[in-house]
Scaffold this active site. Structure first.
Site, PDB file in Angstrom:
ATOM      1  N   ASP B 337     106.014  -2.310  21.702  1.00 31.19           N
ATOM      2  CA  ASP B 337     106.811  -1.155  21.290  1.00 31.19           C
ATOM      3  C   ASP B 337     106.519  -0.767  19.848  1.00 31.19           C
ATOM      4  OD1 ASP B 337     107.961  -3.675  20.657  1.00 31.19           O
ATOM      5  OD2 ASP B 337     109.824  -2.685  20.067  1.00 31.19           O
ATOM      6  N   GLU B 338     106.801   0.478  19.533  1.00 32.37           N
ATOM      7  CA  GLU B 338     106.816   0.991  18.161  1.00 32.37           C
ATOM      8  C   GLU B 338     105.544   0.661  17.380  1.00 32.37           C
ATOM      9  OE1 GLU B 338     111.514   1.335  17.194  1.00 32.37           O
ATOM     10  OE2 GLU B 338     110.645  -0.618  16.737  1.00 32.37           O
ATOM     11  N   LEU B 339     104.415   0.832  18.025  1.00 33.12           N
ATOM     12  CA  LEU B 339     103.158   0.627  17.304  1.00 33.12           C
ATOM     13  C   LEU B 339     103.001   1.756  16.291  1.00 33.12           C
ATOM     14  CD1 LEU B 339     100.690  -1.216  17.241  1.00 33.12           C
ATOM     15  CD2 LEU B 339      99.582   0.368  18.832  1.00 33.12           C
ATOM     16  N   GLU B 388     105.903   2.150  25.798  1.00 35.02           N
ATOM     17  CA  GLU B 388     104.855   2.885  25.088  1.00 35.02           C
ATOM     18  C   GLU B 388     103.454   2.528  25.567  1.00 35.02           C
ATOM     19  OE1 GLU B 388     107.500   1.428  23.655  1.00 35.02           O
ATOM     20  OE2 GLU B 388     107.775   2.064  21.563  1.00 35.02           O
TER      21      GLU B 388
END
Lengths: 562, 562
Positions: B337-339, B388
């Protein structure tokens, strides 16, 4: 403040405003710190003045115990290991000597804690030299000494059991509260809280120098207070016989609190918020569990004292009078919030009384309030009311009455303009229960009426003098955060209150601005509040984490723009 | 489900849909209750089948203990005293006999709890006759027997120590989960949680038949997991040496969980959420504590694995492979997540690698993920990723990969359309931390990014099949509520999770609708959830009050229109 002055007034010159270095909460009003390490000597002692009362000795013992057991490592990367080198070869503090100022009377802490607000003496001076000379704590009262001991406890860190140290000697503090009323309200009627939970809450209040425990004891859902002469009210109105506060429980709580500098202000909310009295006295309660409740009350169950009735008026005045004798405080709240008028319009007996006497509902409310307040004054109490009694109803009140502003912070100015002393308790800043969702059934989309959650950063910005002209500022006694307990219970009590309620503790101790005149700022306060939170956890108070520990150890790196 | 069928299929005929009377949570899928009182006989015994494994014996002992110690009085006005007359002369239940269905293998509960989801057998049948004949519990696995024991425990109330009784005999239950994945996620990286707290959480999960403990062990703030062969990562990345999970701690937790029917799904989030690996392996982390953090991460500190680097790729694959051997589960999450892509744009080494190889960042991410997932598959694990990796990046993933949908419940359909199995973990329904305010410093007006607070009433209305066409519904494995712990710690763990997380436990056990086909409804569920909450408190889980006790005792009187 008392007029007795400090004999060591020269110390004022040492103090600079708010160094902000020490991890003290609330921040003292005058604080000077140095950069020398100092450890507690192995035989460190706290020297009590001659003739000190037992509860001052007990307070000193608690301080000595906390110094041994706090075991708080400083909140820096590496924790204690980061400070080891600095502490090597530090001077040792042999003792802390307590003294009362010349001419000050040596009285019990518990006595000093419950004198009228205008006579309360909480100021103190504390010096901790860096050179191994003794530390001194002086005050004008044993209560002031207690406050100073609380500050002293917050100066020290644990070096993995090898030492108890500060890195900020010498320390000089001259401190006194900006406001005399610094409270916390707990509702024990929506859900019950055992005595032990209340005592733990008082411990935490004392840590933050809060001094008024506003105990909203009863409400429409339950009446847990066993009132001498009126024991039937709790017998039938408490949730169970084990969910009551007996006179000895009350005595236990008020003694415990007073010894810790906390005055217990009881509230028996009237004439609304009284439905459960119907269980023992149906003759005094109108519209009990009328349907739909939303027409007759702000929350279920509906039911209010039929205050126009002379018999109900006498009953209530006698009940309050009897209850008030359980509490040493000079303050007592008769409530007065959320009075529902449709209830009385629908109550035939009320209408008959009004018609027969020619009184208006408002006139009857004034008569009722004068009766209850008169009964309290006869017991030496000063009445407290919620803001509606001043702003929504034309009730005749004594000038001494204290008004709690709760609906909105915007309403404080109007209360002041009417000349009443006030306590800030606004839902838009200080309601600890907001943001937890709706608890009424059948409302899946509901949120709490006072959304959002009141963050500590928000409550910390509260300005006690907002919109209040300078000539009226003397009417502001202080303020408090509040826990209404529809969705709270002992299980979340600590975590919903702490460390959030410490925010108002600093607002009302330190004042409208920081000691250097700058506005309060959550960012600069954060490191100190972390410290307080970790110290609370060490003492068994389940205060929640404010940030990831990574941030707590690196104060500058988790700000918005860092 | 296994194909082994119940030998006592005739019982299905007895069951009616959702009587709603018993205080069971989650509500069984087929439940029939009567109106006869029944007490546990003084010598009440639970009879275990021959050759039962030790952990089934242990589960039976726990049930017997809970029957003795729950001491929960029924939530009605008067509590136990209200039921005394009804219980006089009640028949007594002599025993509960457990049996496996014919042909079912007798294996450890702990073994059954960690088999692949598609092989998990949790169904059971329970009958409690009203006439004093023995009760029977049968299942196709010891795990099913455990689920039945959990249900059996919830049937009984305490009559002030005089009896343990139900008023609803006879009872017939045929039960099985609607979804195989019913989880709870805990983040132990933002703040640390000792083993005892995790075990208590697993106890509560087991009470509600939750079966997947998603353990988000590591993140940018700390790396508490001691991974064999990579011990330096926790040695330098944990908050302290005492704030780690050693291999024996992990063994303790996974055994404890599995014996209680809970499979522990570990997550080591990669390649983002890894800043703290910089402390031990600076060569693998790009943009560590770059400023401002908000450019390079969703929260401080910034820092991500430099995944295009072959050396970092190998390191990560080896680390995950080694970590995965600590967990018996067949599932393991690599996160994703949230790269943050600006981080890599600003990282000279990343750019040099991409330029020299001609790979795009996305191509390198695909290579990286195939390496880490390949290493896990070599250990027999099925990888889990956050959404994602499927929706925002064109990463090549095996068809077996399980995708967790978190950003919005709206995104589940898109994941299903790509053919991946999914777990619902949407922030708009299931994030337990929302609504608690902002924790970033210098933001006095801030609220949590995912305001408002997610009430249990809201999460309870979640529809697992919303926007998902029937042909794709088999891809929905289940769902979970999640606790991210920026502002949580052991101090508020129970109160922020329970009983709220029970809402999704029922959604995913009982299914998209109630057993009778009606939509789930907080009002009708409320009485049962109160019961569960009070039972949790009896067992030392600090679940919060949902309403004033007055309302809990009078289920109909605190609804919106009552």
């Amino acid at each position: 403040m008392r007029v007795t002055t400090f004999s060591t007034r020269g110390l004022f010159a040492l103090a600079i405003l708010c160094s902000g270095a020490a991890a003290l909460w609330p921040i003292p009003r005058q604080l000077s710190t140095g950069t020398s390490p100092l450890v507690l000597a192995p035989g460190f002692a706290i020297v009590v003045p001659p003739n000190a009362p037992a509860d001052l000795h007990a307070a000193v013992s608690r301080t000595a115990g906390n110094l041994r057991t706090d075991k708080l490592e400083r909140l820096v990367v590496g924790r204690a290991s980061a400070d080891k080198a600095a502490v090597v070869g530090a001077k040792a503090l042999p003792k802390l000597t307590l003294a009362l100022a010349h001419g000050a009377a040596m009285r019990n802490v518990a006595t000093e804690a419950v004198v009228p607000l205008e006579e309360r003496s909480e100021e103190y001076m504390l010096t901790v030299p860096a050179d191994g000379q003794e530390a001194t704590l002086s005050a004008n009262s044993t209560l002031g000494l207690l406050r100073g001991l609380t500050t002293f406890e917050q100066l020290w860190y644990d070096l993995e059991g090898e030492a108890t140290y500060t890195l900020e000697a010498p320390i000089a503090i001259t401190d006194s509260p900006a406001f005399p009323y610094r409270g916390l309200m707990l509702d024990t009627a929506r859900n019950f809280f055992p005595v032990a939970d209340i005592k733990r809450t008082i411990d935490a209040m004392s840590m933050t120098k809060l001094n008024q425990f506003h105990w909203h004891i009863t409400d429409s859902q339950s009446f847990p207070l066993v009132v001498p002469g009126f024991t039937e009210v709790a017998a039938k109105g408490a949730y169970s016989s084990s969910m009551t506060y007996s006179p000895s429980d009350v005595q236990d709580i008020v003694s415990y609190a007073a010894q810790r500098g906390v005055d217990v202000v009881a509230e028996i909310d009237t004439p609304g918020h009284t439905a459960i009295i119907h269980e023992s006295h149906p003759e005094h309660v109108a519209c009990f569990v009328s349907s739909p409740w939303s027409t007759f009350a702000n929350e279920p169950p509906s039911g209010q004292l039929r205050f126009p009735s002379p018999s109900t008026r006498n009953f209530t005045a006698s009940l309050l009078s009897a209850a008030s004798t359980l509490f040493p405080s000079t303050l007592f709240s008769t409530g007065g919030d959320e009075l529902n008028t449709p209830c009385y319009a629908a109550d035939a007996e009320t209408q008959q009384i009004l018609n027969s006497t020619g009184q208006t509902l408002e006139g009857a409310l004034s008569t009722f309030t004068q009766a209850t307040h008169g009964a309290l004054r006869a017991k030496g109490k000063t009445p407290i009311v919620w803001e509606e009694m001043v702003l929504d109803f034309n009730v005749t009140l004594g000038n001494d009455t204290v008004v709690m502003v709760w609906i909105s912070s915007q309403n404080a100015a109007a209360v002041a303009q009417k000349g009443f002393r006030l306590v800030h308790a606004p839902s838009d800043y200080f309601y600890l229960d907001c943001g937890g969702g709706e608890w009424i059934g059948a409302d899946p989309a509901g949120n709490s009426w006072c959304d959002p959650f009141k963050t500590w950063q928000h409550s910390y910005t509260f300005d006690p003098y907002a919109n209040i002209s300078e000539s009226m500022q003397h009417l502001v006694l202080g303020g408090q955060q509040l826990l209404w307990t529809e969705q709270s219970s002992p299980e979340n009590m600590d975590s919903i209150i702490w460390p959030r309620a410490a925010s108002s503790a600093e607002v009302f101790w330190t004042g409208a601005t920081l000691p250097d005149g700058s506005p309060r700022n959550g960012t600069s306060a954060l490191a100190r509040l972390h410290d307080l939170r970790f110290r609370m956890v060490q003492r068994g108070i389940s205060a929640i984490a404010l940030q990831p520990l990574w941030c707590a150890l690196r104060p500058a790196l988790c700000n918005l723009s860092s």
